[in-house]
Design a protein around this motif. Structure first.
Motif, mmCIF file in Angstrom:
data_model
loop_
_atom_site.group_PDB
_atom_site.id
_atom_site.type_symbol
_atom_site.label_atom_id
_atom_site.label_comp_id
_atom_site.label_asym_id
_atom_site.label_seq_id
_atom_site.Cartn_x
_atom_site.Cartn_y
_atom_site.Cartn_z
ATOM 1 N N GLU A 57 32.838 39.527 43.104
ATOM 2 C CA GLU A 57 32.242 38.468 42.289
ATOM 3 C C GLU A 57 31.819 38.989 40.919
ATOM 4 O O GLU A 57 31.981 38.306 39.911
ATOM 5 C CB GLU A 57 31.026 37.890 43.019
ATOM 6 C CG GLU A 57 30.362 36.748 42.304
ATOM 7 C CD GLU A 57 29.178 36.218 43.100
ATOM 8 O OE1 GLU A 57 28.084 36.126 42.518
ATOM 9 O OE2 GLU A 57 29.363 35.910 44.297
ATOM 10 N N MET A 58 31.303 40.204 40.873
ATOM 11 C CA MET A 58 30.833 40.772 39.606
ATOM 12 C C MET A 58 31.948 41.514 38.872
ATOM 13 O O MET A 58 31.715 42.060 37.802
ATOM 14 C CB MET A 58 29.637 41.688 39.854
ATOM 15 C CG MET A 58 28.437 40.931 40.414
ATOM 16 S SD MET A 58 26.981 41.958 40.595
ATOM 17 C CE MET A 58 26.433 42.010 38.896
ATOM 18 N N GLU A 59 33.133 41.530 39.480
ATOM 19 C CA GLU A 59 34.302 42.189 38.895
ATOM 20 C C GLU A 59 34.014 43.645 38.525
ATOM 21 O O GLU A 59 34.355 44.127 37.445
ATOM 22 C CB GLU A 59 34.813 41.402 37.688
ATOM 23 C CG GLU A 59 35.237 39.997 38.052
ATOM 24 C CD GLU A 59 35.710 39.178 36.865
ATOM 25 O OE1 GLU A 59 35.664 39.666 35.709
ATOM 26 O OE2 GLU A 59 36.139 38.038 37.099
ATOM 27 N N LEU A 60 33.376 44.347 39.472
ATOM 28 C CA LEU A 60 33.064 45.758 39.260
ATOM 29 C C LEU A 60 34.311 46.601 39.479
ATOM 30 O O LEU A 60 35.148 46.276 40.318
ATOM 31 C CB LEU A 60 31.965 46.204 40.230
ATOM 32 C CG LEU A 60 30.651 45.424 40.173
ATOM 33 C CD1 LEU A 60 29.717 45.881 41.293
ATOM 34 C CD2 LEU A 60 29.984 45.590 38.820
ATOM 35 N N GLU A 61 34.427 47.667 38.737
ATOM 36 C CA GLU A 61 35.556 48.583 38.940
ATOM 37 C C GLU A 61 35.381 49.396 40.204
ATOM 38 O O GLU A 61 36.348 49.796 40.834
ATOM 39 C CB GLU A 61 35.695 49.515 37.737
ATOM 40 C CG GLU A 61 36.223 48.824 36.502
ATOM 41 C CD GLU A 61 36.450 49.804 35.369
ATOM 42 O OE1 GLU A 61 36.741 50.990 35.633
ATOM 43 O OE2 GLU A 61 36.326 49.378 34.209
ATOM 44 N N SER A 62 34.119 49.655 40.571
ATOM 45 C CA SER A 62 33.823 50.504 41.715
ATOM 46 C C SER A 62 32.518 50.067 42.341
ATOM 47 O O SER A 62 31.649 49.495 41.674
ATOM 48 C CB SER A 62 33.701 51.963 41.240
ATOM 49 O OG SER A 62 33.043 52.762 42.189
#
Length: 149
Positions: A57-62
């Protein structure tokens, strides 16, 4: 211990979830009282990593990109009549990303946990970065003076 004495690392460990939770609660209780006023009833929970849904949802890379997360409705955003059935506000602190951040920075683990707590609460209530930095300075000054809170 003097600098010439070797450090015995044979039993040193990163804090587990329980020890990390105790550290987080101690850091929370040590926040300036005028800041704690804004939190209301809040739960602090510890997890190793954010859930996959949060990462997506937060479009985190990791999963290491997020140190903490506020869930809930801030006091200024609540209506005059309490909403029944609402879950209590909570802050999730992510142990492994925080430990990773700690390993890469010259700060104490307690200072990092305090920073994350202040920012999770502060951003939710619309505090500016300058406001949060002032609160962190106050928390450090109170720690340095050894005052009980």
């Amino acid at each position: 211990m003097t600098r010439s004495e070797p450090i015995d690392w044979s039993h040193a460990k990163a804090p587990d979830l329980d020890a990390f939770e105790a550290l987080a609660h101690a850091a929370y209780r040590a926040l300036p009282p005028e800041f704690l006023h804004f939190t209301g009833d809040i739960l602090i929970a510890i997890a190793d990593f954010p859930e996959d849904e949060v990462v997506d949802e937060m479009e985190l890379e990791s999963e290491f990109d997020l140190l903490g997360l506020f869930h809930g409705t801030g006091l200024p955003h609540r209506g005059a009549v309490p909403h029944t059935g609402a879950m209590p506000n909570r802050i999730l602190l992510y142990r492994r990303p925080i430990l990773d951040f700690w390993a890469e920075h010259d700060e104490t683990l307690g200072a990092i946990v305090t920073h994350v707590l202040i920012h999770e609460i502060g951003h939710h209530f619309g505090f500016s970065d300058a406001d949060m930095e002032a609160i962190e300075r106050l928390a450090r000054d109170l720690d340095r003076d050894g005052e009980e809170r």
